[in-house]
Write a protein that holds these residues in place. Structure first.
Motif, PDB file in Angstrom:
ATOM      1  N   ASN A   1       0.812  -1.220   0.000  1.00 43.44           N
ATOM      2  CA  ASN A   1       0.000   0.000   0.000  1.00 43.44           C
ATOM      3  C   ASN A   1       0.848   1.274   0.000  1.00 43.44           C
ATOM      4  O   ASN A   1       0.336   2.359  -0.245  1.00 43.44           O
ATOM      5  N   TYR A   2       2.117   1.137   0.329  1.00 46.14           N
ATOM      6  CA  TYR A   2       2.972   2.319   0.430  1.00 46.14           C
ATOM      7  C   TYR A   2       4.091   2.308  -0.611  1.00 46.14           C
ATOM      8  O   TYR A   2       5.144   2.903  -0.411  1.00 46.14           O
ATOM      9  N   VAL A   3       3.871   1.613  -1.719  1.00 44.08           N
ATOM     10  CA  VAL A   3       4.869   1.583  -2.788  1.00 44.08           C
ATOM     11  C   VAL A   3       4.987   2.974  -3.422  1.00 44.08           C
ATOM     12  O   VAL A   3       3.980   3.617  -3.727  1.00 44.08           O
ATOM     13  N   SER A   4       6.247   3.406  -3.619  1.00 48.36           N
ATOM     14  CA  SER A   4       6.501   4.707  -4.242  1.00 48.36           C
ATOM     15  C   SER A   4       7.147   4.482  -5.610  1.00 48.36           C
ATOM     16  O   SER A   4       8.296   4.035  -5.686  1.00 48.36           O
TER      17      SER A   4
END
Length: 357
Positions: free
Chosen positions: A3-6
């Motif tokens: 959910n926090y992939v950049s």
């Protein structure tokens, strides 16, 4: 985590991998100009440039925020040191939790240093052996001083050591110069360091980790046998699922089990041959036989074929566990029914309390 992939950080990482791959090629190493630029330095420079470029897309997915960059305290002068340094609270010296943390840090830092030393000796082109005692002694002094000013524990780290080796360093002075340069960089150019993306540093770590645990290493341990492969794999799995200390501890426990197993097997000297069309077995008993040897004795005697001869040599034996002696005597009693001839050499069947009468 998903959910926090950049996307921006991933792009920087992929570019960093590509640069590190290029710097390992022969054309790069043979070029006088290119070879003078270390791969990690190239990764950091390109990482900063990409980060600055992505930062201009504030509302886009590739945007790089400050949380993706190196974070350091800014010191404008010696007066700011009081806000950074944390002095110890000796009132906790009698607390059990305090000592648990102390021993945990001591074990983890010592293990990490020893593992790093082992890895560095393998990376060293001259294949020299480091003095582990000196390293741990210096580390102990360093950690005492670090604890007094609230600094992180000191430990040998493979990344900095590998950077020194890859840069061509050959003496201990390189480590001192390395430390001085790091200190000056933090004091003089912290704002420049804070432009470095964590993704760039992570890529360098991953590549170094890959070199230390390349697939060929797994194959090498597999060829050596289960006694080498099992501790290796279990250490990695437990370390990834928990932490370094638990991983190494699990590996050590498994290694000890294999060592005990191997000692049990090799403590007995055995031979087998055919004489006058009759199979002869010889087993020489070691000096001391414990309950741990029971399994080996059971397997050995169960493997003896009927119509054969067994020689039990107790010349070197001094003590024997009662359970182990029962196995030998039970075999002797059952040997007649299997037409197995038993010859005893300096082994008395009348054995009490672990002493040969």
């Amino acid at each position: 985590m998903v959910n926090y992939v950049s996307p921006g950080a991933i792009i920087i990482t992929l570019v960093s991998f590509a640069l590190l791959f290029i710097t390992e090629k022969s054309f790069y190493k043979k070029n006088k100009i290119l070879s003078s630029i270390p791969g990690p330095l190239l990764v950091v420079v390109f990482g900063i440039l990409l980060s600055k470029f992505f930062s201009s897309f504030e509302h886009e997915a590739i945007y790089i925020s400050s949380e993706h960059l190196v974070n350091l305290p800014l010191l404008s002068g010696f007066s700011d040191l009081s806000n950074v340094l944390l002095f110890p609270d000796f009132s906790l010296i009698y607390a059990a939790k305090f000592w648990m943390i102390v021993f945990t840090i001591a074990i983890v830092t010592s293990l990490e240093s020893l593992l790093s030393i082992k890895a560095c000796d393998k990376l060293d082109p001259e294949k020299r052996d480091s003095n582990s005692n000196k390293e741990l002694f210096a580390q102990g002094i360093g950690n005492i001083l670090c604890g007094l000013v609230g600094a992180l524990p000191v430990t040998a780290v493979i990344v900095r050591s590998a950077a020194n080796i890859n840069a061509g360093a050959k003496t201990k002075l390189s480590s001192i110069i390395h430390a001085i340069l790091l200190l000056l960089s933090v004091i003089l150019i912290p704002k420049v360091l804070m432009l470095i993306p964590n993704a760039s540093l992570a890529s360098v770590l991953i590549v170094i980790g890959y070199k230390l645990a390349r697939p060929a290493l797994f194959k090498e341990h597999y060829i050596k046998g289960l006694s080498q492969l099992a501790p290796f794999i279990i250490t990695i799995i437990v370390m990834l699922l928990t932490d370094l200390l638990r991983g190494v501890t699990a590996g050590i426990i498994v290694s000890i089990i294999f060592i005990i197993r191997e000692n049990i097997r090799t403590s007995f000297k055995t031979a087998k041959g055919r004489i006058d069309n009759k199979i002869h077995y010889l087993i020489k008993l070691p000096q001391n036989i414990t309950y741990l040897n029971k399994g080996y004795l059971l397997n050995y005697f169960s493997s003896i074929k009927p119509n054969s001869k067994v020689i039990v040599d107790g010349t070197n034996n001094k003590t024997i566990d009662s359970d182990a002696s029962d196995i030998i005597e039970d075999f002797i009693l059952s040997a007649k029914s299997k037409k197995i001839e038993v010859e005893l050499i300096k082994y008395n069947l009348k054995e009490k309390n672990g002493k040969i009468l």
